[in-house]
Design an enzyme around this catalytic site. Structure first.
Site, PDB file in Angstrom:
ATOM      1  N   GLU A 245      -9.475  -3.904  -3.495  1.00  0.00           N
ATOM      2  CA  GLU A 245     -10.276  -3.062  -2.623  1.00  0.00           C
ATOM      3  C   GLU A 245     -10.361  -1.688  -3.299  1.00  0.00           C
ATOM      4  O   GLU A 245      -9.333  -1.114  -3.666  1.00  0.00           O
ATOM      5  CB  GLU A 245      -9.612  -2.917  -1.249  1.00  0.00           C
ATOM      6  CG  GLU A 245     -10.486  -2.097  -0.328  1.00  0.00           C
ATOM      7  CD  GLU A 245      -9.935  -1.931   1.081  1.00  0.00           C
ATOM      8  OE1 GLU A 245      -8.845  -2.427   1.380  1.00  0.00           O
ATOM      9  OE2 GLU A 245     -10.632  -1.264   1.871  1.00  0.00           O
TER      10      GLU A 245
ATOM     11  N   ARG B 270       4.733 -10.793  -4.153  1.00  0.00           N
ATOM     12  CA  ARG B 270       4.270  -9.558  -4.783  1.00  0.00           C
ATOM     13  C   ARG B 270       5.397  -8.925  -5.576  1.00  0.00           C
ATOM     14  O   ARG B 270       6.565  -9.200  -5.352  1.00  0.00           O
ATOM     15  CB  ARG B 270       3.674  -8.607  -3.764  1.00  0.00           C
ATOM     16  CG  ARG B 270       4.604  -8.146  -2.683  1.00  0.00           C
ATOM     17  CD  ARG B 270       3.832  -7.537  -1.505  1.00  0.00           C
ATOM     18  NE  ARG B 270       3.133  -6.330  -1.861  1.00  0.00           N
ATOM     19  CZ  ARG B 270       1.814  -6.142  -1.681  1.00  0.00           C
ATOM     20  NH1 ARG B 270       1.062  -7.102  -1.179  1.00  0.00           N
ATOM     21  NH2 ARG B 270       1.243  -5.010  -1.981  1.00  0.00           N
TER      22      ARG B 270
ATOM     23  N   LYS C 226      -0.659   1.281  -1.877  1.00  0.00           N
ATOM     24  CA  LYS C 226      -1.686   2.298  -2.106  1.00  0.00           C
ATOM     25  C   LYS C 226      -1.599   3.408  -1.064  1.00  0.00           C
ATOM     26  O   LYS C 226      -1.807   4.567  -1.388  1.00  0.00           O
ATOM     27  CB  LYS C 226      -3.073   1.653  -2.084  1.00  0.00           C
ATOM     28  CG  LYS C 226      -3.489   1.125  -3.437  1.00  0.00           C
ATOM     29  CD  LYS C 226      -4.916   0.633  -3.421  1.00  0.00           C
ATOM     30  CE  LYS C 226      -4.974  -0.786  -2.938  1.00  0.00           C
ATOM     31  NZ  LYS C 226      -6.292  -1.392  -3.072  1.00  0.00           N
TER      32      LYS C 226
HETATM   33  P1  ATP Z   1      -1.304  -2.358  -1.539  1.00  0.00           P
HETATM   34  O1  ATP Z   1      -0.477  -3.187  -0.623  1.00  0.00           O
HETATM   35  O2  ATP Z   1      -0.560  -1.772  -2.666  1.00  0.00           O
HETATM   36  O3  ATP Z   1      -2.124  -1.349  -0.828  1.00  0.00           O
HETATM   37  P2  ATP Z   1      -3.364  -4.256  -1.602  1.00  0.00           P
HETATM   38  O4  ATP Z   1      -2.895  -5.650  -1.561  1.00  0.00           O
HETATM   39  O5  ATP Z   1      -3.903  -3.701  -0.351  1.00  0.00           O
HETATM   40  O6  ATP Z   1      -2.256  -3.358  -2.259  1.00  0.00           O
HETATM   41  P3  ATP Z   1      -5.740  -4.871  -3.012  1.00  0.00           P
HETATM   42  O7  ATP Z   1      -6.689  -3.952  -3.660  1.00  0.00           O
HETATM   43  O8  ATP Z   1      -6.196  -5.585  -1.799  1.00  0.00           O
HETATM   44  O9  ATP Z   1      -4.448  -4.026  -2.690  1.00  0.00           O
HETATM   45  O10 ATP Z   1      -5.128  -5.879  -4.062  1.00  0.00           O
HETATM   46  C1  ATP Z   1      -5.864  -6.615  -4.990  1.00  0.00           C
HETATM   47  C2  ATP Z   1      -5.061  -7.802  -5.417  1.00  0.00           C
HETATM   48  O11 ATP Z   1      -3.828  -7.393  -6.000  1.00  0.00           O
HETATM   49  C3  ATP Z   1      -4.725  -8.686  -4.239  1.00  0.00           C
HETATM   50  O12 ATP Z   1      -4.963 -10.024  -4.612  1.00  0.00           O
HETATM   51  C4  ATP Z   1      -3.274  -8.439  -4.008  1.00  0.00           C
HETATM   52  O13 ATP Z   1      -2.642  -9.571  -3.488  1.00  0.00           O
HETATM   53  C5  ATP Z   1      -2.753  -8.076  -5.396  1.00  0.00           C
HETATM   54  N1  ATP Z   1      -1.576  -7.219  -5.299  1.00  0.00           N
HETATM   55  C6  ATP Z   1      -1.476  -6.048  -4.630  1.00  0.00           C
HETATM   56  N2  ATP Z   1      -0.228  -5.569  -4.707  1.00  0.00           N
HETATM   57  C7  ATP Z   1       0.500  -6.440  -5.439  1.00  0.00           C
HETATM   58  C8  ATP Z   1       1.870  -6.519  -5.870  1.00  0.00           C
HETATM   59  N3  ATP Z   1       2.753  -5.573  -5.563  1.00  0.00           N
HETATM   60  N4  ATP Z   1       2.243  -7.572  -6.618  1.00  0.00           N
HETATM   61  C9  ATP Z   1       1.366  -8.513  -6.948  1.00  0.00           C
HETATM   62  N5  ATP Z   1       0.075  -8.523  -6.572  1.00  0.00           N
HETATM   63  C10 ATP Z   1      -0.363  -7.502  -5.825  1.00  0.00           C
HETATM   64 MG    MG Z   2      -5.462  -5.401   0.455  1.00  0.00          MG
END
Ligand code: ATP
Ligand code: MG
Length: 578
Positions: free
Chosen positions: A42, A268, A278
């Site tokens: 995102e 994760r 984020k």
């Molecule tokens: P955050 O929780 O840090 O805000 P998010 O999951 O909301 O991250 P996205 O932009 O939606 O952020 O993530 C894009 C991709 O990266 C998704 O498929 C998510 O599952 C993966 N991702 C995010 N954080 C991690 C992590 N700590 N380890 C592995 N994959 C991750």
């Molecule tokens: Mg997300």
């Protein structure tokens, strides 16, 4: 507890459970043997090291199994998304070494088809417009132990729902006045399935679609359909979406879509002494705890890049931590290890003195200079040698001298002899102090002309070798030393009333402005890595360094044996006292 690195499996064999699943699908001819994965960020922040894990996994799967990977911006929540984030994400993925070719997609490009899918669900009697407030919806949803209750609006006719949904889109209702919900089962044991919201009204301009829409689809509705529209075969996501898989499948099954990607979840990445969300990273930027998204202390890809991490080190780290289905926390030391390993091969060795102490070689002829040959990288002879100037006045590291040294201190002290790297043996004859403060301001030493190059013809040994720079030749620089941004292993573990920033390490950045470097470094290009002998790996800061005012970042320290000895000694002292 941090876990230790997993050993990569034999080359050739699938190295993680997801690769095994996908490889088996390919072997069985599922999806016609195709592999299409996607990385779906995102654009509401910069990418962090957790995203790197997901990027390496998704691109790695496709690369190894003859497939392709889409980059898809999951941009359905306009409030926090922007083109700046899109650009940064593209730059970071590319820098990590992955290429989506022309396959970049935006969920916002699917707003029209998604709307049509919602209409189709209404026609099937599987979605309805609900006028309960957000609080009421929450209350009606029930709990883990209590079933939910049907909304009084649940049994509206298809015609009425079509009409209301059209008017939602048309802007007839205020934000929050109503939502579109899937009609599934308010008593489902999986709470996600209790009539989840599919669309909400939100009068916020979208960075791509502007004001064309005042209703926006929810993640669970958007994601599965975006995957389907793009012909994704394996939709890899993190564990928190495990319960959402049932809804993912329900949407595609109910709409009888021509293709049905398989969602697979993995754990994760968590790193100790680090926050990886984020929302929290944005807070650090907005509160000014760091200088920006690319502050070298940030666990963002851009922060690591500026700090001097290489794509190879990060990819290697992602390979080593492996992919599992159980949550764990990885030791940040493993990242540092991967970086050292990589820089050890590529970084040129140079000499830099961070906290200079002046040394005058009293028996070295005044006005004389000479050049000594130094090896650029003992790991890589092809990097050759260079010449470094030497003169009567040099700088050594303050901490390489102790007036009253303990037994195992193998550096300079009154009456002791050490080697200057690539140069001569010197002996400390006199300590000059500031009479007012007692601070040591200069050492007066003698050098042994017969030891040029670092060996004594009479076979006498010294136990320490120090780095140094010639005072009249040295170039000044600022050097920024970084350590963990948080003092607590798990900064997310905050007591009631506390905030995760309470655990920020006040010493995470130390700026040294009086550093002196060997003169060749005046030509160093931004970003290029060096090993400052005995100190660590450093790189020229890409933002703040100027030819007339060099700025270096410490990327990672070398292992410090002295610190280890001190630790051991302190421990044994403490044990003796018990
Ligand atoms: P955050 O929780 O840090 O805000 P998010 O999951 O909301 O991250 P996205 O932009 O939606 O952020 O993530 C894009 C991709 O990266 C998704 O498929 C998510 O599952 C993966 N991702 C995010 N954080 C991690 C992590 N700590 N380890 C592995 N994959 C991750
Ligand atoms: Mg997300």
């Amino acid at each position: 507890m941090p876990i230790s690195p997993t050993t990569p499996a034999e080359a050739g064999a699938p190295t993680n459970f997801i690769k095994q699943i996908v490889a088996a699908d390919v072997a069985a001819g599922k999806n016609g043997g195709r592999v299409v994965t996607r990385f779906p960020p995102e654009p509401n922040g910069y990418l962090h090291i957790g995203h790197a894990k997901s990027i390496c996994l998704n691109f790695g799967l496709a690369a190894e199994l003859g497939g392709i990977t889409h980059l898809r911006f999951d941009d359905t929540d306009p409030a926090k998304e922007s083109m700046e984030y899109v650009a940064s994400i593209m730059e970071d993925v590319r820098w990590l070494g992955f290429d989506w070719k022309n396959r970049v997609f935006f969920a916002s490009d699917y707003f029209e088809p998604l709307y049509e899918f919602a209409v189709q669900l209404i026609r099937l009697g599987k979605a309805y417009v609900d006028h309960l407030s957000a609080d009421e919806i929450r209350e009606y949803r029930g709990t883990l132990t209590q079933p939910g209750r049907n909304s009084p609006y649940r049994d509206r006719s298809v015609a009425e729902n079509l009409d209301l949904f059209g008017r939602m889109r048309g802007g007839e209702f205020a934000d929050g006045a109503c939502v579109l919900r899937a009609k599934i089962d308010m008593t489902a044991s999986n709470i996600v399935m209790r009539d989840p919201t599919l669309y909400r009204i939100k009068r916020v301009s979208h960075y791509r679609t502007g004001d064309a829409w005042c209703i926006y689809p929810m993640y669970d509705f958007t994601h599965c359909l975006s995957d389907m529209l793009e012909g994704i075969t394996h939709s890899v996501c993190t564990l928190e979406f495990e319960n959402n898989r049932e809804l993912y499948d329900w949407v595609l099954d109910t709409l009888q879509t021509p293709c049905h990607p398989q969602q697979i979840e993995f754990a994760r990445l968590n790193l100790n002494y680090t926050v990886l969300s984020k929302r929290k990273l944005i807070e650090l930027v907005e509160r000014g705890n760091v200088s920006g998204w690319d502050d070298p202390r940030m666990p963002t890809i851009s922060g690591y890049r500026r700090r001097g991490y290489t794509p190879e080190a990060i990819r290697n780290f992602c390979e080593r931590i492996g992919v599992a289905r159980a949550d764990s926390t990885v030791d940040i030391g493993l990242m540092e290890h991967c970086l050292r390993e990589d820089l050890n091969r590529r970084a040129a060795r140079v000499m830099a003195v961070l906290r200079p102490l002046k040394v005058t070689l009293v028996n070295y002829p005044e006005g004389q200079t000479e050049e000594l040959e130094a090896i650029n990288n003992p790991e890589d002879p092809s990097m050759g040698t260079r010449r470094v100037p030497f003169s009567r006045e040099i700088f050594i590291e303050c901490e390489d001298f102790l007036e009253d040294p303990p037994k195992k201190f193998f550096r300079l002290a009154p009456g002791r002899e050490v080697r200057l790297r690539y140069a001569y043996f010197i002996r400390c004859e006199e300590v000059v102090k500031d009479p007012a403060t007692g601070e040591v301001t200069e050492l007066r030493c003698t050098y042994d002309a017969a030891t040029r190059g670092g060996d004594a013809p009479d076979g006498r040994k010294v136990q320490g070798t120090l780095h140094w720079v010639s005072a009249p030749h040295a170039v000044p620089a600022e050097v920024r030393l970084y350590s963990h941004l948080f003092t607590k292993e798990n900064p997310n573990d905050v007591p009631p009333g506390g905030h995760f920033t309470d655990h920020i390490n006040p010493a995470s950045l130390e700026v040294l402005t009086e550093c002196r470097l060997e003169p060749g470094l005046s030509a160093a290009t931004p970003g290029s890595p060096f090993q400052f002998e005995r100190l660590g790996y450093f790189c020229v800061d890409v933002k703040d360094s100027r030819p007339e005012r060099l700025v270096f970042n410490r990327s990672v320290t070398l292992r410090d044996t002295w610190a280890k000895i001190v630790r051991k000694e302190t421990n044994s002292k403490q044990n003796n006292r018990k």
